[in-house]
Motif scaffolding. Structure first.
Motif, PDB file in Angstrom:
ATOM      1  N   HIS A  78      -7.005  -6.950   3.858  1.00  0.00           N
ATOM      2  CA  HIS A  78      -6.987  -5.695   3.094  1.00  0.00           C
ATOM      3  C   HIS A  78      -5.564  -5.206   2.868  1.00  0.00           C
ATOM      4  O   HIS A  78      -4.675  -5.451   3.668  1.00  0.00           O
ATOM      5  CB  HIS A  78      -7.791  -4.630   3.864  1.00  0.00           C
ATOM      6  N   ASN A 134       0.800  -1.221   0.000  1.00  0.00           N
ATOM      7  CA  ASN A 134       0.000   0.000   0.000  1.00  0.00           C
ATOM      8  C   ASN A 134       0.835   1.274   0.000  1.00  0.00           C
ATOM      9  O   ASN A 134       0.349   2.351  -0.341  1.00  0.00           O
ATOM     10  CB  ASN A 134      -0.923  -0.003   1.228  1.00  0.00           C
ATOM     11  N   ASN A 135       2.123   1.155   0.388  1.00  0.00           N
ATOM     12  CA  ASN A 135       3.015   2.308   0.434  1.00  0.00           C
ATOM     13  C   ASN A 135       3.922   2.401  -0.792  1.00  0.00           C
ATOM     14  O   ASN A 135       4.828   3.237  -0.839  1.00  0.00           O
ATOM     15  CB  ASN A 135       3.866   2.261   1.702  1.00  0.00           C
ATOM     16  N   ASN A 158      -4.492  -2.388   3.219  1.00  0.00           N
ATOM     17  CA  ASN A 158      -4.109  -1.421   4.248  1.00  0.00           C
ATOM     18  C   ASN A 158      -3.500  -2.076   5.491  1.00  0.00           C
ATOM     19  O   ASN A 158      -3.110  -1.386   6.433  1.00  0.00           O
ATOM     20  CB  ASN A 158      -5.294  -0.520   4.640  1.00  0.00           C
ATOM     21  N   LYS A 200      -9.236  -3.388  -3.200  1.00  0.00           N
ATOM     22  CA  LYS A 200      -8.132  -3.309  -2.254  1.00  0.00           C
ATOM     23  C   LYS A 200      -8.301  -4.254  -1.061  1.00  0.00           C
ATOM     24  O   LYS A 200      -7.326  -4.513  -0.346  1.00  0.00           O
ATOM     25  CB  LYS A 200      -7.981  -1.881  -1.757  1.00  0.00           C
TER      26      LYS A 200
END
Length: 376
Positions: free
Chosen positions: A350, A283-284, A352, A302
């Protein structure tokens, strides 16, 4: 086609004492054919052409033309041959270089040269003819596809509207749709007179798939084939698949470290070995390497892939939102549900970093998605 012609220097040059000695003998540039360079003797390899040849300006040379190549005594004759022309007024020039594969009946001799660098038999090879370019087979010149050109690149089939052919009479071989997204090695290519380039495709087992227009494929930098933009979110579901830093199979990370997490597959490669490899990012935006698609399961967003669960969980925290979807549309809050037990029929890892459960009550009514930290 033009007939064979003999290029002869004017006798006036002899009267003027002009000595033309430049040429490309033995495939070496700027080698001067003269006694001062070769000494008083030279090594000559003789032969005859084994098929009809044609020059770039259209002059035809029937098979059986005498050819030769020169070298110094301490060297083995190598490089192209040149047409052997008999001296008339001064000396003659060959009309082009002849590749070794078009020459037979070779014989190597050492011959004496006179003070001007000529042989005792008054037969010379002067590669002024190099200006005409290499002589090519007449039959190959007539082929609309042109000559075979060695290639070796790996290409990925990207346009299903191009079929493959068994020959250049356009005999149908395979449909483009059956080859779509597969990677092959283009072992050779042909620059057709129709303006298109055609590739000769083989799989990694050496099976031939026919000729295809180059417009049907994308070229890759190796056996992995061409980069294909993806964008899906995938969950690592099999810890037995490690990730790789390159397609030389340099190890990057273990499947155990990557399992049960979701990544974005920004791109993919349909390798010639038959497997598809995904290029994974978190995610980064951190890259986690290439991984075999078989170790993953694709999701619809996602949240990653749907993973069946079935465990009983008790909601233990207030102020945890239950969501209607992963665009974060509210369903209900947890305050009135604290202390109740639900069935988590499924879960999502997820991107995240959080895990979400899909909750159902004992009557089968869906309650929404909740962060796993809100239950136990």
């Amino acid at each position: 086609m033009k007939k064979i012609s003999l290029l002869v220097l004017s006798l006036v040059l002899v009267c003027m004492g002009v000595s033309l000695t430049t040429g490309h003998l033995n495939g070496e540039k700027n080698v001067v054919y003269a006694a001062k360079n070769l000494g008083d003797s030279a090594r000559i390899e003789w032969g005859v052409t084994n098929q009809d040849l044609v020059s770039t300006d259209g002059v035809e040379y029937p098979a059986g033309q005498k050819v030769a190549r020169f070298t110094r005594l301490d060297q083995k004759p190598t490089g192209p041959y040149y047409l052997k022309l008999k001296v008339e007024l001064v000396f003659g020039f060959g009309h082009g270089e002849v590749a070794d594969k078009y020459v037979t009946s070779k014989e190597t001799k050492v011959v004496k040269l006179d003070s001007k660098g000529y042989t005792a038999t008054d037969t010379e090879i002067h590669s002024e003819a190099g200006a005409y370019g290499p002589l090519k087979p007449v039959k190959e010149e007539m082929k609309p596809e042109g000559n075979y050109i060695k290639d070796g690149r790996y290409v990925t089939y990207s346009n299903k509207n191009y079929n493959t052919y068994s020959n250049f009479g356009w005999k149908y071989r395979l449909s483009g749709s059956s080859l779509q997204n597969k990677t092959f090695q283009a072992r050779g290519k042909y620059n057709h007179q129709n303006g298109s380039t055609y590739l000769s495709l083989y799989d990694n087992k050496g099976t031939w798939y026919g000729y295809v227009n180059e417009k049907a494929v994308k070229v890759g930098s190796g056996q992995q084939g061409a980069y294909i933009k993806d964008g899906r979110y995938v969950t690592l579901t099999n810890k037995n698949y490690n990730s790789w830093s390159n397609f030389g199979w340099k190890y990057r990370d273990s499947g155990a470290n990557l399992a049960n997490k979701t990544y974005q597959a920004r791109g993919k490669y349909n390798h010639s070995n038959g497997s598809t490899y995904l290029s994974l990012y978190d995610n980064n935006g951190k890259w986690y390497g290439y991984i075999n698609e078989k170790g993953t399961k694709a999701g619809n967003g996602k949240q990653g892939a749907y993973i069946a669960d079935g465990r009983k969980v008790k909601l233990i925290k207030k102020n945890y939102q239950l969501w209607q979807n992963f665009s974060w549309k509210k369903c209900q809050d947890s305050n009135k549900l604290v202390g109740k037990t639900f069935t988590a029929r499924a879960k999502y890892y997820h991107v995240n970093g959080s895990t979400y459960y899909s909750l159902y009550d004992d009557k089968g009514n869906w309650q929404g998605y909740i962060n796993s930290e809100g239950v136990r």
